[in-house]
Design a protein around this motif. Structure first.
Motif, PDB file in Angstrom:
ATOM      1  N   VAL A  39      50.518  41.253  -2.217  1.00  0.00           N
ATOM      2  CA  VAL A  39      50.619  42.568  -2.390  1.00  0.00           C
ATOM      3  C   VAL A  39      51.615  42.867  -3.470  1.00  0.00           C
ATOM      4  CG1 VAL A  39      50.954  44.828  -1.029  1.00  0.00           C
ATOM      5  CG2 VAL A  39      50.254  42.724   0.238  1.00  0.00           C
ATOM      6  N   CYS A  40      52.889  43.179  -3.022  1.00  0.00           N
ATOM      7  CA  CYS A  40      54.036  43.432  -4.425  1.00  0.00           C
ATOM      8  C   CYS A  40      54.091  42.183  -4.859  1.00  0.00           C
ATOM      9  CB  CYS A  40      55.109  44.025  -3.614  1.00  0.00           C
ATOM     10  SG  CYS A  40      54.961  45.608  -3.166  1.00  0.00           S
ATOM     11  N   SER A  41      53.382  41.742  -5.668  1.00  0.00           N
ATOM     12  CA  SER A  41      53.199  40.283  -6.301  1.00  0.00           C
ATOM     13  C   SER A  41      53.900  40.370  -7.614  1.00  0.00           C
ATOM     14  CB  SER A  41      51.824  39.531  -6.418  1.00  0.00           C
ATOM     15  OG  SER A  41      51.160  40.537  -7.180  1.00  0.00           O
ATOM     16  N   GLY A  51      54.683  48.850 -18.631  1.00  0.00           N
ATOM     17  CA  GLY A  51      54.639  50.285 -18.963  1.00  0.00           C
ATOM     18  C   GLY A  51      53.861  51.157 -17.853  1.00  0.00           C
ATOM     19  N   ARG A  52      53.102  50.434 -16.915  1.00  0.00           N
ATOM     20  CA  ARG A  52      52.416  51.421 -15.722  1.00  0.00           C
ATOM     21  C   ARG A  52      53.748  51.892 -15.082  1.00  0.00           C
ATOM     22  NH1 ARG A  52      48.662  48.368 -11.791  1.00  0.00           N
ATOM     23  NH2 ARG A  52      50.488  47.416 -10.886  1.00  0.00           N
ATOM     24  N   SER A  53      53.491  53.071 -14.611  1.00  0.00           N
ATOM     25  CA  SER A  53      54.458  53.858 -13.600  1.00  0.00           C
ATOM     26  C   SER A  53      54.484  53.151 -12.478  1.00  0.00           C
ATOM     27  CB  SER A  53      54.049  55.351 -13.456  1.00  0.00           C
ATOM     28  OG  SER A  53      52.831  55.568 -12.904  1.00  0.00           O
ATOM     29  N   PHE A  54      55.412  53.407 -11.561  1.00  0.00           N
ATOM     30  CA  PHE A  54      55.568  52.759 -10.051  1.00  0.00           C
ATOM     31  C   PHE A  54      54.544  53.767  -9.321  1.00  0.00           C
ATOM     32  CE2 PHE A  54      59.176  50.254 -11.372  1.00  0.00           C
ATOM     33  CZ  PHE A  54      58.812  49.126 -10.439  1.00  0.00           C
ATOM     34  N   TYR A  59      50.267  53.628  -5.845  1.00  0.00           N
ATOM     35  CA  TYR A  59      49.191  54.246  -5.260  1.00  0.00           C
ATOM     36  C   TYR A  59      47.896  53.282  -5.078  1.00  0.00           C
ATOM     37  CZ  TYR A  59      44.975  57.255  -5.719  1.00  0.00           C
ATOM     38  OH  TYR A  59      43.738  58.044  -5.091  1.00  0.00           O
ATOM     39  N   LYS A  60      47.596  52.623  -6.277  1.00  0.00           N
ATOM     40  CA  LYS A  60      46.619  51.493  -6.278  1.00  0.00           C
ATOM     41  C   LYS A  60      46.784  50.395  -5.091  1.00  0.00           C
ATOM     42  CE  LYS A  60      45.359  51.692 -11.113  1.00  0.00           C
ATOM     43  NZ  LYS A  60      45.177  50.896 -12.445  1.00  0.00           N
ATOM     44  N   LEU A  61      48.009  49.950  -4.888  1.00  0.00           N
ATOM     45  CA  LEU A  61      48.339  48.921  -3.738  1.00  0.00           C
ATOM     46  C   LEU A  61      47.982  49.568  -2.457  1.00  0.00           C
ATOM     47  CD1 LEU A  61      51.401  46.813  -4.400  1.00  0.00           C
ATOM     48  CD2 LEU A  61      49.284  46.381  -4.423  1.00  0.00           C
ATOM     49  N   LYS A  62      48.526  50.941  -2.158  1.00  0.00           N
ATOM     50  CA  LYS A  62      48.115  51.326  -0.895  1.00  0.00           C
ATOM     51  C   LYS A  62      46.620  51.643  -0.465  1.00  0.00           C
ATOM     52  CE  LYS A  62      52.626  54.039  -0.945  1.00  0.00           C
ATOM     53  NZ  LYS A  62      53.123  55.206  -1.010  1.00  0.00           N
ATOM     54  N   LYS A  63      45.785  51.804  -1.709  1.00  0.00           N
ATOM     55  CA  LYS A  63      44.315  52.117  -1.504  1.00  0.00           C
ATOM     56  C   LYS A  63      44.024  50.431  -1.025  1.00  0.00           C
ATOM     57  CE  LYS A  63      41.701  54.550  -3.600  1.00  0.00           C
ATOM     58  NZ  LYS A  63      40.841  55.034  -4.844  1.00  0.00           N
ATOM     59  N   GLN A  64      44.531  49.438  -1.650  1.00  0.00           N
ATOM     60  CA  GLN A  64      44.069  48.192  -1.330  1.00  0.00           C
ATOM     61  C   GLN A  64      44.698  47.695  -0.038  1.00  0.00           C
ATOM     62  OE1 GLN A  64      44.493  45.444  -4.566  1.00  0.00           O
ATOM     63  NE2 GLN A  64      43.603  43.734  -3.669  1.00  0.00           N
ATOM     64  N   TYR A  65      45.973  47.867   0.319  1.00  0.00           N
ATOM     65  CA  TYR A  65      46.457  47.347   1.422  1.00  0.00           C
ATOM     66  C   TYR A  65      47.082  48.760   2.296  1.00  0.00           C
ATOM     67  CZ  TYR A  65      46.157  43.064  -1.119  1.00  0.00           C
ATOM     68  OH  TYR A  65      45.803  41.676  -1.614  1.00  0.00           O
ATOM     69  N   PRO A  66      46.248  49.545   2.982  1.00  0.00           N
ATOM     70  CA  PRO A  66      46.770  50.630   3.549  1.00  0.00           C
ATOM     71  C   PRO A  66      47.734  50.475   4.644  1.00  0.00           C
ATOM     72  CG  PRO A  66      44.582  50.465   4.119  1.00  0.00           C
ATOM     73  CD  PRO A  66      44.748  49.662   2.776  1.00  0.00           C
ATOM     74  N   GLN A  67      47.440  49.116   5.180  1.00  0.00           N
ATOM     75  CA  GLN A  67      48.122  48.720   6.318  1.00  0.00           C
ATOM     76  C   GLN A  67      49.645  48.402   5.958  1.00  0.00           C
ATOM     77  OE1 GLN A  67      45.991  46.825   4.931  1.00  0.00           O
ATOM     78  NE2 GLN A  67      46.264  44.744   4.887  1.00  0.00           N
ATOM     79  N   PHE A  68      49.956  48.035   4.770  1.00  0.00           N
ATOM     80  CA  PHE A  68      51.259  47.923   4.106  1.00  0.00           C
ATOM     81  C   PHE A  68      51.911  49.194   3.570  1.00  0.00           C
ATOM     82  CE2 PHE A  68      49.646  43.277   4.735  1.00  0.00           C
ATOM     83  CZ  PHE A  68      50.701  43.118   5.321  1.00  0.00           C
ATOM     84  N   GLU A  69      51.600  50.410   3.932  1.00  0.00           N
ATOM     85  CA  GLU A  69      52.058  51.419   3.036  1.00  0.00           C
ATOM     86  C   GLU A  69      53.603  51.639   2.866  1.00  0.00           C
ATOM     87  OE1 GLU A  69      51.560  56.333   2.804  1.00  0.00           O
ATOM     88  OE2 GLU A  69      50.200  55.237   4.151  1.00  0.00           O
ATOM     89  N   ASN A  70      54.006  51.430   4.258  1.00  0.00           N
ATOM     90  CA  ASN A  70      55.450  51.628   4.282  1.00  0.00           C
ATOM     91  C   ASN A  70      56.461  50.395   3.478  1.00  0.00           C
ATOM     92  OD1 ASN A  70      55.438  53.982   5.784  1.00  0.00           O
ATOM     93  ND2 ASN A  70      55.217  52.843   7.753  1.00  0.00           N
ATOM     94  N   GLU A  71      55.616  49.288   3.541  1.00  0.00           N
ATOM     95  CA  GLU A  71      56.306  48.176   2.951  1.00  0.00           C
ATOM     96  C   GLU A  71      56.150  48.173   1.376  1.00  0.00           C
ATOM     97  OE1 GLU A  71      55.426  46.756   7.177  1.00  0.00           O
ATOM     98  OE2 GLU A  71      54.324  47.842   5.429  1.00  0.00           O
ATOM     99  N   ILE A  72      55.043  48.794   1.015  1.00  0.00           N
ATOM    100  CA  ILE A  72      54.833  49.096  -0.581  1.00  0.00           C
ATOM    101  C   ILE A  72      56.100  50.035  -1.142  1.00  0.00           C
ATOM    102  CG2 ILE A  72      53.298  50.136  -2.184  1.00  0.00           C
ATOM    103  CD1 ILE A  72      51.089  48.750  -0.385  1.00  0.00           C
TER     104      ILE A  72
END
Length: 202
Positions: A39-41, A51-54, A59-72
């Motif tokens: 996830v946060c690899s 250069g990508r913003s956090f 946002y992209k990670l949360k769409k892919q792993y919604p179950q880890f929204e808080n951890e992201i």
């Protein structure tokens, strides 16, 4: 003849590791390791270094792993806690080298978090110049980032020694003509500097 020493920062001068935070988030280490691998690899974080913003990255990670929204979210909200401090002995080596050479930093780091580093650690202000990947849009080991450093500060690769904890970054610098040291710890670094007869360590 060596005229300048180029330092990587993370893993050489500063101890940064997301595990300092996530070991408090996950009850089991294997769960934490899975999260940091998938996830946060490292590859995901390198895109922020490029250069990508956090905001976009999370946002992209949360769409892919919604179950880890808080951890992201933790990765950004508690980022300063991932930065433990100076790596023992290396900043002292930097200060000694400054007496004899120009010193520069070439670092893979997000442009959003690097200001936090500059404000927290006094030694950062002592560099003769710094190139931050997140400000340039390239990350090591891309040769473009090394060339930006050389051009920006009017340096010749053959007159520089480059120190990095990532072997791929070291190999890339050697291809461009740098002398290079693969950093493992400050004691080994001193020995390597002695071998190449760097002033202050002969």
């Amino acid at each position: 003849m060596i005229k300048a020493v180029i330092f990587d920062i993370g893993g050489v001068l500063l101890d940064w590791n997301p595990r300092y935070v996530y070991r408090d988030i996950f009850s089991q280490s294997d769960q934490m390791e899975w999260f940091l691998e998938n996830v946060c690899s490292t590859d995901w974080n390198l895109q922020q270094d490029k250069g990508r913003s956090f905001d976009e990255g999370m946002y992209k990670l949360k769409k892919q792993y919604p179950q880890f929204e808080n951890e992201i979210d933790v990765f950004w909200k508690r980022w300063p806690e991932m930065l433990k401090g100076e790596i023992n002995g290396t900043v002292a080596i930097l200060q000694e080298l400054k007496k004899h050479y120009e010193v520069y930093a070439l670092t893979n780091w997000s442009s959003e978090t690097f200001p936090l580093v500059k404000n927290r650690f006094d030694f950062i202000a002592g560099f003769d110049g710094i190139v931050v990947s997140g400000e340039e849009g390239f990350i090591k080991p891309d040769e473009k980032l090394y060339k930006i450093l050389l051009q920006k500060y009017n340096l010749l690769a053959t007159e520089c020694i480059f120190i990095d904890d990532n072997i791929e970054n070291v190999k890339a610098s050697v291809k461009l003509g740098f002398a290079a040291i693969h950093f493992t710890n400050s004691i080994a670094l001193k020995l390597e500097l002695q071998k190449v007869r760097i002033q202050g360590f002969v």
